[in-house]
Design an enzyme around this catalytic site. Structure first.
Site, PDB file in Angstrom:
ATOM      1  N   LEU A 125       1.077  -0.997  -0.095  1.00 28.95           N
ATOM      2  CA  LEU A 125      -0.422  -0.126   0.126  1.00 28.95           C
ATOM      3  C   LEU A 125       0.976   1.416   0.018  1.00 28.95           C
ATOM      4  O   LEU A 125       1.271   2.042  -0.939  1.00 28.95           O
ATOM      5  CB  LEU A 125      -0.850  -0.205   1.233  1.00 28.95           C
ATOM      6  CG  LEU A 125      -1.742   0.813   1.420  1.00 28.95           C
ATOM      7  CD1 LEU A 125      -3.028   1.204   0.813  1.00 28.95           C
ATOM      8  CD2 LEU A 125      -1.882   1.884   2.796  1.00 28.95           C
ATOM      9  N   GLY A 339      21.665  -1.467  32.895  1.00 33.95           N
ATOM     10  CA  GLY A 339      22.639  -0.539  33.136  1.00 33.95           C
ATOM     11  C   GLY A 339      23.895  -0.456  31.471  1.00 33.95           C
ATOM     12  O   GLY A 339      23.188  -0.618  30.455  1.00 33.95           O
ATOM     13  N   GLU A 363       1.379  -0.165   9.875  1.00 28.61           N
ATOM     14  CA  GLU A 363       0.431  -0.755   9.953  1.00 28.61           C
ATOM     15  C   GLU A 363      -0.790   1.033  10.488  1.00 28.61           C
ATOM     16  O   GLU A 363      -1.776   0.986  11.565  1.00 28.61           O
ATOM     17  CB  GLU A 363       0.067  -1.306  10.962  1.00 28.61           C
ATOM     18  CG  GLU A 363       0.474  -3.057   9.759  1.00 28.61           C
ATOM     19  CD  GLU A 363      -0.831  -3.984   9.576  1.00 28.61           C
ATOM     20  OE1 GLU A 363      -1.239  -4.517  10.114  1.00 28.61           O
ATOM     21  OE2 GLU A 363       0.323  -5.044   9.881  1.00 28.61           O
ATOM     22  N   THR A 365       0.746   5.361  12.070  1.00 28.03           N
ATOM     23  CA  THR A 365       0.856   6.093  13.749  1.00 28.03           C
ATOM     24  C   THR A 365       0.371   6.131  13.753  1.00 28.03           C
ATOM     25  O   THR A 365      -0.969   5.305  14.031  1.00 28.03           O
ATOM     26  CB  THR A 365       1.746   7.174  12.718  1.00 28.03           C
ATOM     27  OG1 THR A 365       0.538   7.808  12.671  1.00 28.03           O
ATOM     28  CG2 THR A 365       2.918   6.857  11.404  1.00 28.03           C
TER      29      THR A 365
HETATM   30  N1  CAA Z   1     -13.178  -0.615   6.790  1.00 27.45           N
HETATM   31  C1  CAA Z   1     -13.795  -0.750   5.931  1.00 27.45           C
HETATM   32  N2  CAA Z   1     -13.695   1.240   5.027  1.00 27.45           N
HETATM   33  C2  CAA Z   1     -13.948   2.258   6.271  1.00 27.45           C
HETATM   34  C3  CAA Z   1     -12.876   1.451   7.412  1.00 27.45           C
HETATM   35  C4  CAA Z   1     -13.071   0.968   7.629  1.00 27.45           C
HETATM   36  N3  CAA Z   1     -12.006   0.049   8.934  1.00 27.45           N
HETATM   37  N4  CAA Z   1     -12.384   2.659   7.390  1.00 27.45           N
HETATM   38  C5  CAA Z   1     -12.345   3.891   6.348  1.00 27.45           C
HETATM   39  N5  CAA Z   1     -13.388   3.368   5.096  1.00 27.45           N
HETATM   40  C6  CAA Z   1     -13.821   3.848   4.321  1.00 27.45           C
HETATM   41  C7  CAA Z   1     -14.267   4.828   5.133  1.00 27.45           C
HETATM   42  O1  CAA Z   1     -15.486   4.764   5.039  1.00 27.45           O
HETATM   43  C8  CAA Z   1     -14.694   5.768   3.277  1.00 27.45           C
HETATM   44  O2  CAA Z   1     -15.435   5.409   2.866  1.00 27.45           O
HETATM   45  P1  CAA Z   1     -17.116   6.195   1.397  1.00 27.45           P
HETATM   46  O3  CAA Z   1     -16.387   7.194   1.166  1.00 27.45           O
HETATM   47  O4  CAA Z   1     -16.519   5.092   0.374  1.00 27.45           O
HETATM   48  O5  CAA Z   1     -17.785   6.273   2.729  1.00 27.45           O
HETATM   49  C9  CAA Z   1     -13.660   5.689   3.049  1.00 27.45           C
HETATM   50  O6  CAA Z   1     -12.275   4.547   3.481  1.00 27.45           O
HETATM   51  C10 CAA Z   1     -12.315   6.837   2.585  1.00 27.45           C
HETATM   52  O7  CAA Z   1     -12.342   6.297   4.500  1.00 27.45           O
HETATM   53  P2  CAA Z   1     -11.799   8.238   5.413  1.00 27.45           P
HETATM   54  O8  CAA Z   1     -12.597   9.062   4.634  1.00 27.45           O
HETATM   55  O9  CAA Z   1     -11.808   8.064   6.209  1.00 27.45           O
HETATM   56  O10 CAA Z   1      -9.951   8.190   3.990  1.00 27.45           O
HETATM   57  P3  CAA Z   1      -9.185   9.426   4.670  1.00 27.45           P
HETATM   58  O11 CAA Z   1      -8.566   9.885   3.132  1.00 27.45           O
HETATM   59  O12 CAA Z   1     -10.109  10.535   5.485  1.00 27.45           O
HETATM   60  O13 CAA Z   1      -7.832   8.252   5.789  1.00 27.45           O
HETATM   61  C11 CAA Z   1      -7.194   6.912   7.082  1.00 27.45           C
HETATM   62  C12 CAA Z   1      -8.852   7.359   6.470  1.00 27.45           C
HETATM   63  C13 CAA Z   1      -7.700   6.681   8.861  1.00 27.45           C
HETATM   64  C14 CAA Z   1      -6.432   8.156   8.112  1.00 27.45           C
HETATM   65  C15 CAA Z   1      -6.449   5.948   5.981  1.00 27.45           C
HETATM   66  O14 CAA Z   1      -6.232   6.559   5.024  1.00 27.45           O
HETATM   67  C16 CAA Z   1      -5.187   4.912   7.111  1.00 27.45           C
HETATM   68  O15 CAA Z   1      -5.562   4.285   7.983  1.00 27.45           O
HETATM   69  N6  CAA Z   1      -3.908   5.851   7.112  1.00 27.45           N
HETATM   70  C17 CAA Z   1      -2.987   4.468   7.261  1.00 27.45           C
HETATM   71  C18 CAA Z   1      -2.228   4.238   6.562  1.00 27.45           C
HETATM   72  C19 CAA Z   1      -2.199   2.363   7.353  1.00 27.45           C
HETATM   73  O16 CAA Z   1      -1.908   2.579   8.065  1.00 27.45           O
HETATM   74  N7  CAA Z   1      -0.447   2.341   6.268  1.00 27.45           N
HETATM   75  C20 CAA Z   1       0.583   1.297   6.630  1.00 27.45           C
HETATM   76  C21 CAA Z   1       0.815   0.376   5.731  1.00 27.45           C
HETATM   77  S1  CAA Z   1       1.105  -1.268   5.337  1.00 27.45           S
HETATM   78  C22 CAA Z   1       2.064  -2.255   6.477  1.00 27.45           C
HETATM   79  O17 CAA Z   1       2.538  -0.881   7.327  1.00 27.45           O
HETATM   80  C23 CAA Z   1       2.382  -3.288   6.253  1.00 27.45           C
HETATM   81  C24 CAA Z   1       3.575  -3.308   7.175  1.00 27.45           C
HETATM   82  O18 CAA Z   1       4.431  -3.319   6.394  1.00 27.45           O
HETATM   83  C25 CAA Z   1       3.692  -4.091   8.061  1.00 27.45           C
END
Ligand code: CAA
Length: 379
Positions: A125, A339, A363, A365
């Site tokens: 992602l 220590g 996943e 911050t």
């Molecule tokens: N389940 C289902 N749908 C969800 C949801 C959930 N838990 N959370 C949000 N959505 C949906 C919303 O309903 C919305 O859909 P609609 O517009 O159709 O209603 C859509 O997703 C967009 O939601 P937001 O408007 O809330 O989106 P946003 O742009 O404001 O961002 C955020 C939300 C929570 C900040 C998100 O961008 C996010 O989680 N960012 C962090 C990403 C992340 O965790 N990256 C880590 C990478 S993977 C990794 O790290 C793996 C590894 O190596 C270990």
């Protein structure tokens, strides 16, 4: 909340503890030092059923609940957080997503091999400019009729070179913003797909983290998971569950560091007595143990929510937010209790301190967890 574990859950916990102590402990410092991927250990995790724990036995999984997964993640993370992140990505992000949203053909082709460790999975992602802001995907999956043409770069991908199957998030229709994003199953040998060099990391150095480059990669349409435009929701769903796994990883790092500090405090003497007899050390041990118990309760609450089919976005984010802070604080204090010895590699706690930091970053911050929690509160 009822945390009387079943016999099956206790057996999973004991098996994970045994595996971690007998197979992971001995080489963990060397793997960290040389950034050596734990290939043999991961193979064994597959054989023991730790790579597809929650997947139905029909697809080669263990058919276990999330509570068992949390217990196993804690035990493995106590010893080797590099192994546990490999396990967590494969279980939570790849296997769970495929079982829940993949079609039968995709499950037969990929899931049956991912659960046994015959294949390792990765979840792609993050991008150079889309880590927290996950909707701003610049990787594109252009619709070409019977296939997608994939172009772009992904960054910081766990299992980057060890994986053979990648779930790649990409933008198909920018006008639709997050509703125009898809998730595609990409195989490592697809022409145009190149794995970049390995990152030289502060912690979890045994796991392999890479960037991925896609140049005109033809991905068949049958490799899309779910309906057209489902990719962003897919990512949010798998990350909500993934955060429970990372919370359990953080819990394990904290309890591993605490156990070492407790043991050391009863062995090391200063001013004529074991240092555990000094109140300065007792206060540290009491704080660590209290925080760890609280983190464990949050992890189990989130796992129970998922198992009971209740909404777990908030409880999972709370567990990850809190447990990752506890991991960091506990590991720092464990070094302090040791220590000067805490500052050298043989005593393990300096590695745990380095490993802990990533749990506050990947996943989502800690700041992202607070966004997720507050949005749920304000709904
Ligand atoms: N389940 C289902 N749908 C969800 C949801 C959930 N838990 N959370 C949000 N959505 C949906 C919303 O309903 C919305 O859909 P609609 O517009 O159709 O209603 C859509 O997703 C967009 O939601 P937001 O408007 O809330 O989106 P946003 O742009 O404001 O961002 C955020 C939300 C929570 C900040 C998100 O961008 C996010 O989680 N960012 C962090 C990403 C992340 O965790 N990256 C880590 C990478 S993977 C990794 O790290 C793996 C590894 O190596 C270990």
């Amino acid at each position: 909340m009822d945390f009387q574990f079943t016999e099956e859950q206790l057996a999973v916990q004991a098996a994970a503890r045994d595996f971690a102590q007998s197979e992971l402990w001995a080489g963990v410092i060397e793997r960290d030092e040389h950034q050596k991927f734990p290939a043999e250990q991961v193979k064994k995790m597959g054989e023991l059923g730790f790579l597809g724990m929650m997947v139905s036995p029909e697809y080669g999984g263990g058919g276990m609940d999330t509570v068992s997964y949390v217990l196993a993640m804690e035990e493995i993370s106590k010893v080797d957080a590099s192994c546990s992140v490999i396990m967590s990505v494969n279980n939570s992000l790849v296997c769970w997503g495929l079982e829940k949203y993949g079609n039968e053909e995709q499950k037969q082709k990929y899931l049956t091999k991912l659960t046994t460790g015959e294949m390792i999975g990765a979840f792609a992602l993050s991008e150079p400019e889309a880590g927290s802001d996950a909707t701003s995907q610049s990787t594109t999956a252009e619709d070409k009729g019977d296939h997608y043409l994939l172009n772009g770069t992904k960054n910081w991908i766990t299992n980057g070179s060890s994986a053979s199957v990648y779930l790649v998030i990409a933008q198909t229709n920018p006008e639709l913003k997050h509703r125009g994003i898809n998730v595609l199953i990409v195989e490592k040998d697809m022409p145009g797909f190149v794995v970049g060099p390995k990152e030289n990391k502060l912690g979890i150095r045994g796991s392999d983290t890479h960037s991925l480059m896609f140049t005109d990669v033809k991905v068949p349409k049958e490799n899309r998971i779910g309906e057209d435009g489902f990719g962003f929701k897919f990512a949010m769903q798998v990350l909500a569950g993934g955060r429970i796994g990372i919370a359990a990883q953080a819990l394990g790092i904290a309890s591993g560091a605490f156990e070492l500090a407790l043991k050391y405090s009863k062995e090391r003497k200063a001013f004529g007595v074991e240092i555990a007899k000094h109140q300065a050390i007792q206060f540290k041990l009491a704080d660590m143990a209290t925080n760890i118990d609280a983190a464990r309760l949050l992890c189990l609450q989130a796992a129970q929510d998922k198992d009971a089919h209740r909404d777990y976005a908030k409880s999972g984010a709370m567990a990850k937010l809190f447990a990752s802070k506890v991991a960091m604080d506990t590991a720092v204090e464990a070094v302090q209790v040791h220590g000067g010895y805490g500052f050298v590699k043989e005593f393990h706690v300096e590695r745990m301190m380095r490993d802990a930091k990533i749990t506050q970053i990947y996943e989502g911050t800690s700041e992202i967890q607070k966004i997720v929690i507050s949005r749920e509160l304000l709904k």
